[in-house]
Design a protein around this motif. Structure first.
Motif, PDB file in Angstrom:
ATOM      1  N   ILE A 160       0.763  -1.159   0.019  1.00  0.00           N
ATOM      2  CA  ILE A 160       0.067  -0.013   0.104  1.00  0.00           C
ATOM      3  C   ILE A 160       0.913   1.230   0.115  1.00  0.00           C
ATOM      4  O   ILE A 160       0.612   2.148  -0.703  1.00  0.00           O
ATOM      5  CB  ILE A 160      -0.969   0.005   1.222  1.00  0.00           C
ATOM      6  CG1 ILE A 160      -2.060  -0.963   0.798  1.00  0.00           C
ATOM      7  CG2 ILE A 160      -1.535   1.463   1.413  1.00  0.00           C
ATOM      8  CD1 ILE A 160      -2.947  -1.270   2.125  1.00  0.00           C
ATOM      9  N   ARG A 161       2.045   1.300   0.656  1.00  0.00           N
ATOM     10  CA  ARG A 161       2.940   2.434   0.929  1.00  0.00           C
ATOM     11  C   ARG A 161       3.440   2.771  -0.567  1.00  0.00           C
ATOM     12  O   ARG A 161       3.390   4.019  -0.917  1.00  0.00           O
ATOM     13  CB  ARG A 161       4.080   2.173   1.870  1.00  0.00           C
ATOM     14  CG  ARG A 161       3.637   2.089   3.491  1.00  0.00           C
ATOM     15  CD  ARG A 161       4.868   2.126   4.142  1.00  0.00           C
ATOM     16  NE  ARG A 161       4.175   1.874   5.632  1.00  0.00           N
ATOM     17  CZ  ARG A 161       4.284   0.648   6.095  1.00  0.00           C
ATOM     18  NH1 ARG A 161       4.336  -0.298   5.649  1.00  0.00           N
ATOM     19  NH2 ARG A 161       3.749   0.740   7.462  1.00  0.00           N
TER      20      ARG A 161
ATOM     21  N   GLU B 211       6.559  10.743   2.716  1.00  0.00           N
ATOM     22  CA  GLU B 211       5.091  10.316   2.639  1.00  0.00           C
ATOM     23  C   GLU B 211       4.424  11.425   3.329  1.00  0.00           C
ATOM     24  O   GLU B 211       4.909  11.786   4.509  1.00  0.00           O
ATOM     25  CB  GLU B 211       5.142   8.866   3.130  1.00  0.00           C
ATOM     26  CG  GLU B 211       5.518   7.804   2.440  1.00  0.00           C
ATOM     27  CD  GLU B 211       6.938   7.341   2.954  1.00  0.00           C
ATOM     28  OE1 GLU B 211       7.578   8.150   3.371  1.00  0.00           O
ATOM     29  OE2 GLU B 211       7.470   6.443   2.222  1.00  0.00           O
ATOM     30  N   ASP B 212       3.320  11.747   2.605  1.00  0.00           N
ATOM     31  CA  ASP B 212       2.532  12.448   3.346  1.00  0.00           C
ATOM     32  C   ASP B 212       1.125  11.728   3.881  1.00  0.00           C
ATOM     33  O   ASP B 212      -0.082  12.405   3.948  1.00  0.00           O
ATOM     34  CB  ASP B 212       1.917  13.763   2.342  1.00  0.00           C
ATOM     35  CG  ASP B 212       1.591  13.321   1.182  1.00  0.00           C
ATOM     36  OD1 ASP B 212       1.208  11.908   0.944  1.00  0.00           O
ATOM     37  OD2 ASP B 212       1.234  14.234   0.194  1.00  0.00           O
ATOM     38  N   PHE B 213       1.340  10.483   3.957  1.00  0.00           N
ATOM     39  CA  PHE B 213       0.485   9.621   4.610  1.00  0.00           C
ATOM     40  C   PHE B 213       0.917   8.682   5.616  1.00  0.00           C
ATOM     41  O   PHE B 213       2.079   8.650   5.465  1.00  0.00           O
ATOM     42  CB  PHE B 213      -0.344   8.754   3.523  1.00  0.00           C
ATOM     43  CG  PHE B 213       0.738   8.050   2.626  1.00  0.00           C
ATOM     44  CD1 PHE B 213       1.070   6.905   3.058  1.00  0.00           C
ATOM     45  CD2 PHE B 213       1.108   8.515   1.486  1.00  0.00           C
ATOM     46  CE1 PHE B 213       1.873   6.145   2.365  1.00  0.00           C
ATOM     47  CE2 PHE B 213       2.122   7.942   0.986  1.00  0.00           C
ATOM     48  CZ  PHE B 213       2.512   6.563   0.937  1.00  0.00           C
TER      49      PHE B 213
ATOM     50  N   GLU C 292       0.893   6.796  -6.719  1.00  0.00           N
ATOM     51  CA  GLU C 292      -0.052   7.711  -6.748  1.00  0.00           C
ATOM     52  C   GLU C 292       0.074   9.261  -6.686  1.00  0.00           C
ATOM     53  O   GLU C 292      -0.276   9.899  -7.150  1.00  0.00           O
ATOM     54  CB  GLU C 292      -1.311   7.130  -5.908  1.00  0.00           C
ATOM     55  CG  GLU C 292      -2.599   8.015  -6.070  1.00  0.00           C
ATOM     56  CD  GLU C 292      -3.191   8.224  -7.433  1.00  0.00           C
ATOM     57  OE1 GLU C 292      -3.936   9.137  -7.696  1.00  0.00           O
ATOM     58  OE2 GLU C 292      -3.162   6.815  -8.247  1.00  0.00           O
ATOM     59  N   ARG C 293       0.875   9.170  -5.366  1.00  0.00           N
ATOM     60  CA  ARG C 293       0.954  10.696  -4.868  1.00  0.00           C
ATOM     61  C   ARG C 293       2.088  11.362  -5.369  1.00  0.00           C
ATOM     62  O   ARG C 293       2.436  12.562  -5.147  1.00  0.00           O
ATOM     63  CB  ARG C 293       0.915  10.694  -3.408  1.00  0.00           C
ATOM     64  CG  ARG C 293      -0.383  10.464  -2.845  1.00  0.00           C
ATOM     65  CD  ARG C 293      -0.352  10.503  -1.426  1.00  0.00           C
ATOM     66  NE  ARG C 293      -1.790  10.440  -0.901  1.00  0.00           N
ATOM     67  CZ  ARG C 293      -2.175  11.540  -0.109  1.00  0.00           C
ATOM     68  NH1 ARG C 293      -1.424  12.598   0.071  1.00  0.00           N
ATOM     69  NH2 ARG C 293      -3.595  11.338   0.332  1.00  0.00           N
ATOM     70  N   ASP C 294       3.107  10.600  -6.128  1.00  0.00           N
ATOM     71  CA  ASP C 294       4.501  10.983  -6.770  1.00  0.00           C
ATOM     72  C   ASP C 294       5.246  11.386  -5.605  1.00  0.00           C
ATOM     73  O   ASP C 294       5.615  12.761  -5.669  1.00  0.00           O
ATOM     74  CB  ASP C 294       4.046  12.038  -7.850  1.00  0.00           C
ATOM     75  CG  ASP C 294       5.421  12.376  -8.474  1.00  0.00           C
ATOM     76  OD1 ASP C 294       6.252  11.376  -8.588  1.00  0.00           O
ATOM     77  OD2 ASP C 294       5.463  13.579  -9.247  1.00  0.00           O
ATOM     78  N   VAL C 295       5.328  10.777  -4.434  1.00  0.00           N
ATOM     79  CA  VAL C 295       6.337  11.162  -3.484  1.00  0.00           C
ATOM     80  C   VAL C 295       7.409  10.140  -3.398  1.00  0.00           C
ATOM     81  O   VAL C 295       7.091   8.865  -3.542  1.00  0.00           O
ATOM     82  CB  VAL C 295       5.542  11.527  -2.144  1.00  0.00           C
ATOM     83  CG1 VAL C 295       4.803  12.502  -2.319  1.00  0.00           C
ATOM     84  CG2 VAL C 295       4.901  10.287  -1.651  1.00  0.00           C
ATOM     85  N   GLU C 296       8.663  10.498  -2.810  1.00  0.00           N
ATOM     86  CA  GLU C 296       9.665   9.389  -2.514  1.00  0.00           C
ATOM     87  C   GLU C 296       9.540   8.824  -1.032  1.00  0.00           C
ATOM     88  O   GLU C 296       9.013   9.497  -0.224  1.00  0.00           O
ATOM     89  CB  GLU C 296      11.000  10.186  -2.718  1.00  0.00           C
ATOM     90  CG  GLU C 296      11.218  10.704  -3.884  1.00  0.00           C
ATOM     91  CD  GLU C 296      12.677  11.356  -4.180  1.00  0.00           C
ATOM     92  OE1 GLU C 296      13.259  11.461  -3.145  1.00  0.00           O
ATOM     93  OE2 GLU C 296      12.969  12.038  -5.296  1.00  0.00           O
TER      94      GLU C 296
END
Length: 370
Positions: A202-203, A217-219, A209-213
């Motif tokens: 999921i990570r 993470e912003d989740f 999906e969020r285009d983060v490295e």
């Protein structure tokens, strides 16, 4: 008393929470924005959206997922205004899934339906305590508009993201003024898949999906084991503080034993002189008084353990009523025997100085003592 009651309550609480999470959270993975389940402790402006749910549903290890929103609003009931917690959940085809994942069980009335535009269900305890007058089925509560209570419910566990007044998510979006975001997504893994493995997938899916490295993470993705680990860490801190306070009581008790033994040595000075006169050695007299001091500590330990067990069971009843989960203190034989043995050791240590004083008395001076 302090050690037995605190340790048994702590172990009992940990055992109860563990069993609840294993029963209901064994296949669940919790996804929230920023930090904290349900967004309650989040300090980020990023939001979970329908795109995130779709990304999670595409993970092969995931069978189903639901999104919920929650918040606090002012509500009026019979001329009384209180701030209450509101949770919005999916209805229709996902209604059964919500109840299965969250462990929600209807106690009275019925569950909310997709067609409901002014219906809510309320947690059983909240129905009794939210307002001065108890809430009943068909009671009307004003949250921007009149909502009718159609059922009461309980939630097993306590980390499932469902609490307070529950209504269809479309209605909750109007009440909470949340258009598209979700506060919490709960994903259910496929049979035989470890939640930790699913959480990693999921990570990865959400990062894409969020285009983060990774590391930015912003989740937050957590499993029941993660929540339990966090709970254990917090419980260990509280337990350490309380045991520190208990240690102070042990120190005070040790000083009390020492004073008692100094008094005993003074009162039995002539006896010590007689024992030395008939051939008792310093080592024998030292051992005699140290054993006696240990027995004093052990008797106190037995009494304290007995009272501590009683306190832990009384506390267990109060905790069970407060948190609404099955709870019983864990009193093991090892804990009781260890506490009594530790009390004996404390007694022996406390008796060292008085025993040395007794063993070094000269026989002639001891016999002359009045």
């Amino acid at each position: 008393m302090a050690v037995v009651s605190l340790v048994s309550i702590g172990q009992g609480l940990e055992s109860s929470i563990s069993s609840e999470l294993e029963e209901l959270g064994g296949r669940n993975v919790f996804i929230s924005s920023g930090g904290g389940i349900g967004g309650r402790f989040s300090d980020t402006t990023f939001e979970l959206t329908e795109n995130d749910i779709q990304a999670i549903d595409r993970v092969p290890e995931i069978e189903n997922s639901i999104g919920t929103i929650s918040g606090s609003v002012a509500a009026d009931y019979r001329r009384e205004t209180e701030y209450i917690s509101v949770t919005g959940v999916p209805t229709g085809q996902k209604a059964d899934l919500v109840r299965e994942i969250s462990g929600l069980e209807i106690k009275e009335g019925r569950y909310i339906r997709q067609a409901d535009e002014s219906a809510v269900i309320v947690e059983t305890d909240l129905a009794e305590d939210a307002f001065e007058e108890e809430l009943f089925l068909r009671s009307k509560i004003d949250i921007d508009q009149d909502y009718s209570i159609v059922g009461t419910y309980t939630v097993s566990g306590g980390f499932q993201g469902i609490n307070g007044f529950v209504m269809p998510i479309d209605q909750a979006r109007k009440v909470l003024d949340k258009e598209n975001e979700y506060d919490l997504i709960i994903a259910q893994t496929q049979d035989g898949v470890r939640p930790e493995e699913a959480a990693d997938e999921i990570r990865e899916a959400l990062r894409n999906e969020r285009d983060v490295e990774e590391g930015s993470e912003d989740f937050q993705v957590r499993t029941a084991e993660d929540i339990l680990r966090s709970f254990r860490n917090q419980l260990n801190i509280v337990r350490g503080v309380l045991l520190g306070i208990g240690s102070i009581s042990l120190l005070v008790g040790g000083i009390g034993i020492m004073n008692t033994m100094y008094t005993a040595v003074t009162e039995r000075t002539r006896e010590i002189g007689v024992m030395k006169a008939i051939g008792a050695t310093q080592r024998q007299i030292l051992a005699l008084f140290m054993i006696e001091s240990g027995i004093v500590g052990m008797i106190g330990g037995i009494a304290g353990a007995t009272v501590g067990i009683g306190i832990s069971y009384i506390a267990g009843i109060l905790i069970e009523q407060s948190v609404s989960i099955p709870f019983s203190p864990y009193v093991s034989v090892e804990l009781v025997v260890g506490s009594v043995g530790f009390s004996f050791i404390i007694g022996v240590i406390s008796g060292v100085l008085p025993a040395r004083k007794a063993s070094k008395k000269e026989p002639v001076e001891a016999l002359r003592f009045e």
